[in-house]
Design a protein around this motif. Structure first.
Motif, short mmCIF file in Angstrom:
data_model
loop_
_atom_site.label_atom_id
_atom_site.label_comp_id
_atom_site.label_asym_id
_atom_site.label_seq_id
_atom_site.Cartn_x
_atom_site.Cartn_y
_atom_site.Cartn_z
N CYS A 167 4.53 15.03 -5.63
CA CYS A 167 6.09 14.48 -5.43
C CYS A 167 6.20 13.03 -6.63
O CYS A 167 7.19 12.62 -6.47
N ASP A 168 5.17 12.81 -7.46
CA ASP A 168 5.33 11.78 -8.48
C ASP A 168 5.05 12.33 -9.88
O ASP A 168 4.10 12.85 -10.27
N PRO A 169 6.21 12.22 -10.65
CA PRO A 169 6.20 12.74 -12.01
C PRO A 169 5.15 12.22 -12.88
O PRO A 169 4.42 13.16 -13.55
N ILE A 221 1.00 -1.01 -0.06
CA ILE A 221 -0.03 0.00 0.05
C ILE A 221 0.88 1.19 0.06
O ILE A 221 0.63 2.23 -0.74
N THR A 222 2.03 1.26 0.76
CA THR A 222 2.76 2.32 0.96
C THR A 222 3.78 2.47 -0.23
O THR A 222 4.33 3.70 -0.38
N SER A 223 3.86 1.80 -1.01
CA SER A 223 4.66 1.70 -2.19
C SER A 223 3.93 2.69 -3.43
O SER A 223 4.72 3.28 -3.98
N MET A 224 2.68 2.98 -3.30
CA MET A 224 1.86 3.80 -3.97
C MET A 224 2.59 5.35 -3.75
O MET A 224 2.48 5.56 -2.58
N PRO A 225 2.98 6.14 -4.50
CA PRO A 225 3.33 7.30 -4.56
C PRO A 225 2.09 8.16 -3.59
O PRO A 225 1.03 8.21 -4.19
N GLY A 226 2.34 8.78 -2.71
CA GLY A 226 1.38 9.61 -2.06
C GLY A 226 0.71 9.02 -0.74
O GLY A 226 -0.24 9.59 -0.16
N ILE A 227 1.03 7.95 -0.57
CA ILE A 227 0.19 6.86 0.51
C ILE A 227 1.34 6.90 1.56
O ILE A 227 2.31 5.86 1.31
N GLY A 228 1.29 7.31 2.39
CA GLY A 228 2.16 7.07 3.90
C GLY A 228 1.52 6.02 4.95
O GLY A 228 0.37 5.60 4.47
N PHE A 229 1.96 5.74 5.92
CA PHE A 229 1.57 4.84 7.04
C PHE A 229 0.12 5.65 7.41
O PHE A 229 -0.69 4.63 7.81
N THR A 267 4.47 -4.61 -5.14
CA THR A 267 4.95 -3.17 -4.86
C THR A 267 4.77 -2.32 -6.10
O THR A 267 5.04 -3.01 -7.21
N TRP A 268 4.51 -1.18 -6.15
CA TRP A 268 4.44 -0.21 -7.21
C TRP A 268 5.89 0.02 -7.75
O TRP A 268 6.87 0.17 -6.94
N GLN A 269 6.06 -0.08 -9.10
CA GLN A 269 7.25 0.30 -9.69
C GLN A 269 6.83 1.55 -10.52
O GLN A 269 6.02 1.43 -11.37
N PRO A 270 7.86 2.47 -10.67
CA PRO A 270 7.53 3.67 -11.41
C PRO A 270 7.30 3.39 -13.09
O PRO A 270 6.84 4.04 -13.83
N HIS A 271 8.00 2.22 -13.60
CA HIS A 271 8.24 1.78 -15.07
C HIS A 271 7.31 0.60 -15.17
O HIS A 271 7.42 0.01 -16.16
#
Length: 402
Positions: free
Chosen positions: A347-349, A273-281, A389-393
């Motif tokens: 924070c995420d392009p 869940i936290t691997s998504m940009p914009g989601i912290g704990f 987990t989320w990967q940018p590419h």
């Protein structure tokens, strides 16, 4: 005569539940109001159990109101399926007549839908203490933050009665150092007499980072007022008390955050869940608190609908294509997705590019952010479904993906 199978639907409430039992034809065999206490629940479970060889239970809520019911059913060895409140509302329009009370009708809908949908409905796991604790802690934190906001508003009101210039200069919501200052100095005369050097030293020793800037601003504001206002002593005492209250609330919020993070990190999907940009704990914990068991999410579209991010049509006659926000959805889940989208824009392009594209299409900032939040539900669902987990590419998921 004992029947082979019955279906029990429960419309969950705070003080009372309503239970309806139907047979394989959908005929109502029992309809009863049930007090939310252990012994009445156990008695009714036993009574319904004696009516059939097999009873399938279903509920429409998984909140704290259902905790005792679900725990008693689990203790009795009964599995419980979940039918979302939105699904109950949509299906209820097809049921006519019968019960005068809405609770009874909803319970009948839950029971009958459970009969027809069967294994399509997910099974609840009531012993997930971790999610229950996260629900309690995130709700408690929200209360503390609301208390802090109210306390600061009262502090500002009292500070105007002491020194309006100081109230205008104080950045109470942006900088905690101002609260520390007002817990020690309230009157303009006391600030002037203490002077810049002493106030700066006091704030520095209290751990305030930009102590010199706050001290200089406070002294400048205090110098603009030499008169004493009526009731200044009482107002100043209240300012000091309220400032101490804000500091205490800050400490409690910090401790609650530590509790939330400690429990959230123990969840098997925390890293996903936290691997998504914009989601912290914190947002991750609120997400789990809102959805409960992520296995209940059947598709990306369902998650979007749950969050109120899937517009529903409002067509009439020749007017078609009119969409609006659904009336029933989880505002808590909607907030999680919206706030995470706002953060991702900064924070995420990839999110920045998508947001700007929507803005270039003529959408207003809030609309563009909601579009991004809707798109992110697809990605988050896919990550949870695949446990990765989320990967940018990684390949981009389209909005129509399920």
């Amino acid at each position: 005569m004992t029947m082979s199978q019955l279906w029990a639907g429960v419309d969950v409430g705070k003080e009372h539940h309503w239970v309806v039992v139907v047979d394989d034809t959908g005929a109502v065999k029992l309809s009863r109001k049930l007090v939310n206490d252990e012994q009445p629940i156990r008695a009714l479970v036993a009574e319904i159990g004696a009516m059939a060889e097999q009873v399938s239970w279903a509920v429409d809520l998984t909140t704290v109101y259902a905790s005792l019911l679900l725990t008693v059913l689990a203790d009795a060895g009964k599995s419980v399926r979940y039918l979302a409140g939105r699904a109950v509302w949509q299906a209820s329009g097809t049921y006519r007549g019968g019960e005068a009370k809405t609770d009874a009708k909803d319970a009948r809908v839950i029971a009958d839908q459970s009969r027809m949908r069967g294994t399509d409905l997910p099974v609840l796991h009531p012993h997930d203490d971790l999610v229950t604790e996260l629900r309690m802690l995130t709700a408690h934190r929200a209360d503390l933050v609301a208390d802090r906001t109210r306390t600061i508003n009262r502090l500002r009101q009292q500070l105007v009665a002491v020194c309006p210039a100081l109230e205008r200069a104080a950045q109470l919501t942006q900088d905690r150092g101002w609260v520390v200052l007002l817990s020690r100095y309230q009157r303009p005369k006391a600030i002037r007499q203490s002077g810049l050097s002493r106030i700066t030293k006091t704030l520095t020793e209290a751990g305030v980072r930009n102590a010199s800037t706050i001290a200089e601003t406070a002294v400048t504001a205090a110098k603009t007022q030499t008169v004493r206002l009526p009731g200044e002593e009482v107002a100043a005492a209240l300012v000091a008390e309220l400032a101490q209250g804000v500091i205490s609330l800050d400490d409690r919020i910090k401790a609650t955050d530590a509790d939330i993070e400690g429990r959230f990190r123990r969840h098997p999907l925390a890293e996903v869940i936290t691997s998504m940009p914009g989601i912290g704990f914190r947002l991750g914990a609120e997400f789990l608190a809102a959805v409960g068991d992520p296995a209940l999410i059947g598709s990306a579209d369902q998650l979007a609908s749950w969050a109120g991010l899937a517009p529903v049509p409002r067509d009439s006659g020749k007017r078609t294509g009119r969409l609006h926000t659904p009336q029933r959805y989880s505002r808590r889940l909607r907030r999680v997705m919206y706030m995470s989208a706002l953060t991702a824009i900064r924070c995420d392009p990839h999110s920045q590019t998508y947001y700007q594209r929507k803005r270039d299409e003529g959408k207003r900032p809030i609309q563009a952010t909601m579009c991004l939040a809707r798109r992110r539900t697809n990605v988050l669902y896919a990550l949870i479904r695949d446990n990765r987990t989320w990967q940018p590419h990684s390949p981009q998921i389209t909005e129509s993906a399920a």
